[in-house]
Design an enzyme around this catalytic site. Sequence first.
Site, PDB file in Angstrom:
ATOM      1  N   HIS A  92       3.760   3.247   1.118  1.00 21.49           N
ATOM      2  CA  HIS A  92       4.679   2.527   0.223  1.00 21.49           C
ATOM      3  C   HIS A  92       6.131   2.612   0.701  1.00 21.49           C
ATOM      4  O   HIS A  92       7.064   2.661  -0.097  1.00 21.49           O
ATOM      5  CB  HIS A  92       4.592   3.055  -1.214  1.00 21.49           C
ATOM      6  N   ASN A 165      -0.579   0.231  -9.173  1.00 19.91           N
ATOM      7  CA  ASN A 165      -0.673  -0.810  -8.152  1.00 19.91           C
ATOM      8  C   ASN A 165      -0.863  -2.167  -8.821  1.00 19.91           C
ATOM      9  O   ASN A 165      -1.054  -2.241 -10.037  1.00 19.91           O
ATOM     10  CB  ASN A 165      -1.883  -0.546  -7.235  1.00 19.91           C
TER      11      ASN A 165
HETATM   12 FE1  HDE Z   1       0.101   7.108  -3.924  1.00 17.92          FE
HETATM   13  N1  HDE Z   1       1.430   8.170  -2.833  1.00 17.92           N
HETATM   14  N2  HDE Z   1      -1.353   8.398  -3.429  1.00 17.92           N
HETATM   15  N3  HDE Z   1      -1.290   5.988  -4.903  1.00 17.92           N
HETATM   16  N4  HDE Z   1       1.510   5.810  -4.440  1.00 17.92           N
HETATM   17  C1  HDE Z   1       2.727   7.879  -2.677  1.00 17.92           C
HETATM   18  O1  HDE Z   1       4.503   9.410  -2.845  1.00 17.92           O
HETATM   19  C2  HDE Z   1      -1.170   9.606  -2.874  1.00 17.92           C
HETATM   20  C3  HDE Z   1      -2.613   6.267  -5.030  1.00 17.92           C
HETATM   21  C4  HDE Z   1       1.405   4.772  -5.311  1.00 17.92           C
HETATM   22  O2  HDE Z   1       7.612   3.317  -5.181  1.00 17.92           O
HETATM   23  C5  HDE Z   1       3.495   8.970  -1.963  1.00 17.92           C
HETATM   24  O3  HDE Z   1       6.748   9.243  -3.082  1.00 17.92           O
HETATM   25  C6  HDE Z   1      -2.411  10.325  -2.818  1.00 17.92           C
HETATM   26  C7  HDE Z   1      -3.220   5.448  -6.023  1.00 17.92           C
HETATM   27  C8  HDE Z   1       2.656   4.087  -5.423  1.00 17.92           C
HETATM   28  O4  HDE Z   1       8.087   5.363  -4.546  1.00 17.92           O
HETATM   29  C9  HDE Z   1       2.425  10.069  -1.770  1.00 17.92           C
HETATM   30  C10 HDE Z   1      -3.347   9.486  -3.341  1.00 17.92           C
HETATM   31  C11 HDE Z   1      -2.202   4.650  -6.487  1.00 17.92           C
HETATM   32  C12 HDE Z   1       3.539   4.773  -4.580  1.00 17.92           C
HETATM   33  C13 HDE Z   1       1.196   9.408  -2.353  1.00 17.92           C
HETATM   34  C14 HDE Z   1      -2.683   8.294  -3.728  1.00 17.92           C
HETATM   35  C15 HDE Z   1      -1.005   4.997  -5.774  1.00 17.92           C
HETATM   36  C16 HDE Z   1       2.798   5.842  -3.996  1.00 17.92           C
HETATM   37  C17 HDE Z   1       4.224   8.536  -0.743  1.00 17.92           C
HETATM   38  C18 HDE Z   1      -4.833   9.749  -3.473  1.00 17.92           C
HETATM   39  C19 HDE Z   1      -2.294   3.568  -7.552  1.00 17.92           C
HETATM   40  C20 HDE Z   1       4.975   4.420  -4.297  1.00 17.92           C
HETATM   41  C21 HDE Z   1       5.694   8.647  -1.061  1.00 17.92           C
HETATM   42  C22 HDE Z   1      -5.152  10.742  -4.434  1.00 17.92           C
HETATM   43  C23 HDE Z   1      -2.551   4.089  -8.864  1.00 17.92           C
HETATM   44  C24 HDE Z   1       5.920   4.950  -5.314  1.00 17.92           C
HETATM   45  C25 HDE Z   1       5.748   9.101  -2.425  1.00 17.92           C
HETATM   46  C26 HDE Z   1       7.318   4.513  -4.975  1.00 17.92           C
HETATM   47  C27 HDE Z   1       3.341   6.788  -3.130  1.00 17.92           C
HETATM   48  C28 HDE Z   1       0.031  10.065  -2.394  1.00 17.92           C
HETATM   49  C29 HDE Z   1      -3.371   7.201  -4.270  1.00 17.92           C
HETATM   50  C30 HDE Z   1       0.237   4.346  -6.032  1.00 17.92           C
HETATM   51  C31 HDE Z   1       2.247  10.557  -0.356  1.00 17.92           C
HETATM   52  C32 HDE Z   1      -2.599  11.717  -2.270  1.00 17.92           C
HETATM   53  C33 HDE Z   1      -4.668   5.466  -6.503  1.00 17.92           C
HETATM   54  C34 HDE Z   1       2.967   2.873  -6.278  1.00 17.92           C
HETATM   55  O5  HDE Z   1       2.743  11.196  -2.515  1.00 17.92           O
END
Ligand code: HDE
Length: 704
Positions: A92, A165
């Site tokens: 992202h 999302n």
């Molecule tokens: Fe994320 N995800 N994600 N994700 N995600 C990040 O956090 C992660 C997942 C989502 O505008 C990171 O600040 C893991 C699902 C958005 O700043 C990180 C898993 C969904 C954003 C991270 C998921 C998301 C992130 C990267 C599996 C939809 C952007 C930088 C368990 C519900 C937020 C940060 C923004 C960002 C990890 C799965 C949505 C690395 C470990 C499912 C919208 O922490």
Amino acid sequence: MQGKKTSVIRSDASTATNVSANPDATIGAGGELHQLAGGQHEALTTNQGLPISDNQNSLKAGPRGPTLLEDMILREKIFHFDHERIPERVVHARGTAAHGTFELTESLAKYTTAKILTEVGEKTPLFTRISTVAGGSGSSDTPRDVRGFAVKLYTKEGNWDLVGNNIPVFFIQDAIKFPDLVHAVKMEPDRGFPQAASAHDTFWDYISVTPESMHMVMWIMSDRTLPRSLRMIEGFGIHSFRLVNAAGESTFVKFHWRPKLGLQSTIWDETVKIAGADPDYHRRDLFEAIESGAFPEWDLAVQLFTEEDADAFPFDHLDATKLIPEELVPLKVIGRMVLDRWPDNFFAETEQVAFCPSHVVPGIDFSNDPLLQGRLFSYLDTQLSRLGSPNFHQLPINAPKCPFANQQRDGHMQMQPQQGRVAFEPNTLSADSPRESPALGFRSMATSESGVKGRIRAESFADHYSQARMFYRSQTRHEQAHIASALVFELSKVQALPVREAMVGHLIHIDDDLAQRVAAGLALEAMPSAPQPAVAVKDLAVSPALQIIGKMKDTLEGRCVGILINDGSDGKTIAAIKKAVLGAGATVKIVSPKVGGAKLADGSVLPADGQLAGTPSILFDAVAVVLSESGAQMLFGEAAAIDFIRDAFGHLKAIAIDKGGQALLQRSGVVPDAGVIDASEIDLFIAMAKTRQWAREPSIRSLP
Ligand code: HDE
């Protein structure tokens, strides 16, 4: 000014002369001189407040001598510059954000104590960041990709981050798989490409051995991943959360954001070309909408259900690869989000905002979804490496707008003037230090959990194909065709034949016709065999709410119509089209071979919003071509003009033409259909412009 006048030794002697000659001038970026607007300017200083006398020349031993290490002003400036970048988000990284408010219209007091969900009329400030997932921060806005939809609500009881999302399901069921998924989709590590694209071997290799991703694959291959505008996407919290009321009773909830402008997507060929024509297409669109006062809006809706309801679902709601069809649990609209203010500074706000799904408020709690459970750890952890300090919450964009106080101390970049002798709790030495508050404080839902410890997955998570089938079969035939061609496109980029075959094998379980179409599109010699599903695939009831076409609103509001003109164009026709388009709530952009505009038939000059070569029809929802005969002829040899028409036609847009426009249409080899309208039939043009000309598609593109 005194300093500038006397510093006659400049690296460029000619500008030095000018500066000395004109004390009110400054040296511009290109060395040229611009007049400064009158007025007082505050002194330029170092970060220590030291006024700077000369910001153009470093300290040297003689005019042509070496620069001196002593120059602390140069060193401070370059030091800060060298450290301007922070690590981009692991995923992202490319995002666009805006400030706004949330207003509750319907109370959920029966279900929760959260004030933001019970105080009707209360306006809560918020910050929303919408992002792509796979690309780096400088990648284009329009790859085929999921969009992140993260909302930080600054409530009276603390920050609530709803980090979702634009698709209601996810690729995987367990957080432990996330690093593999992301490594597979990101650019391949040995070669460093492709950027922001899933169409490559490593992604599809991983997917082909991860059957739980099949439902999500249907969504990402649909036009949901090609949004027309960030103002026209849905948002989903994805996981089930819990609402907890004053009696300690819990109800499950799924959160949905519904765009006021309806859902709308581009089509693949258009999307690919937008990436070249305007890599900032979505960011610019959101910026222009907010700047013009056309504030984007979404309804917040919830699906509420009990544990007993959940037990009767033909799937497990704790499995993030499943959605709850609206037909099964209807959506209840409870409030509205409006984005009405662009950030003052991209870095300070959009880049430094730190979302964490673990940020909830009393009355909202987590479910046992194993993907959510992993996320509760991950986001806090990532902020430390990205923002570099456990005090990231003190940055203005991250700080709660309600008071916050505890005994956490020190750390990198501590910005709070923490006072007093007591930095621990409980204590008896301080009468006014913060204490825990059993009455107001957050409480986890008192569920009883038991089980055998192990690396296990519930049997109820085993059905990987039924909802993928439900999604595909719920689409219109146009949308089904787009899914099939997206799969053919993506898998055609995969070099490993066994991976292509394995994917087609999975499709057999989803829909036989889809599998046939993709196999034919890939020219597979024989139909591959399907893998053995863990459980029998079910025919679930179709859900029309999953379509895009079914959810497009019959409106031109928020869209943009391009009018191609040239010298000699008829001003009255242009004015009439413009009036009708503006009246329908859309905007108009004039496109002309020269940006200064065109001399119309009546002799007046109409300035252009865009030069033809840099403003293709790809950037508009519908187009009008208003040309004199000679004006049209002048464009016969311009590929950009011919492409303007061909692309508009190929991308299924309504096209209004006058006589000159007709001549250019003929020259471009386009055979008109019902979507090509005479410019005098303005009402018809507006009606047609509200949608794509779907009936045209088979005549211009062979779909699998
Ligand atoms: Fe994320 N995800 N994600 N994700 N995600 C990040 O956090 C992660 C997942 C989502 O505008 C990171 O600040 C893991 C699902 C958005 O700043 C990180 C898993 C969904 C954003 C991270 C998921 C998301 C992130 C990267 C599996 C939809 C952007 C930088 C368990 C519900 C937020 C940060 C923004 C960002 C990890 C799965 C949505 C690395 C470990 C499912 C919208 O922490």
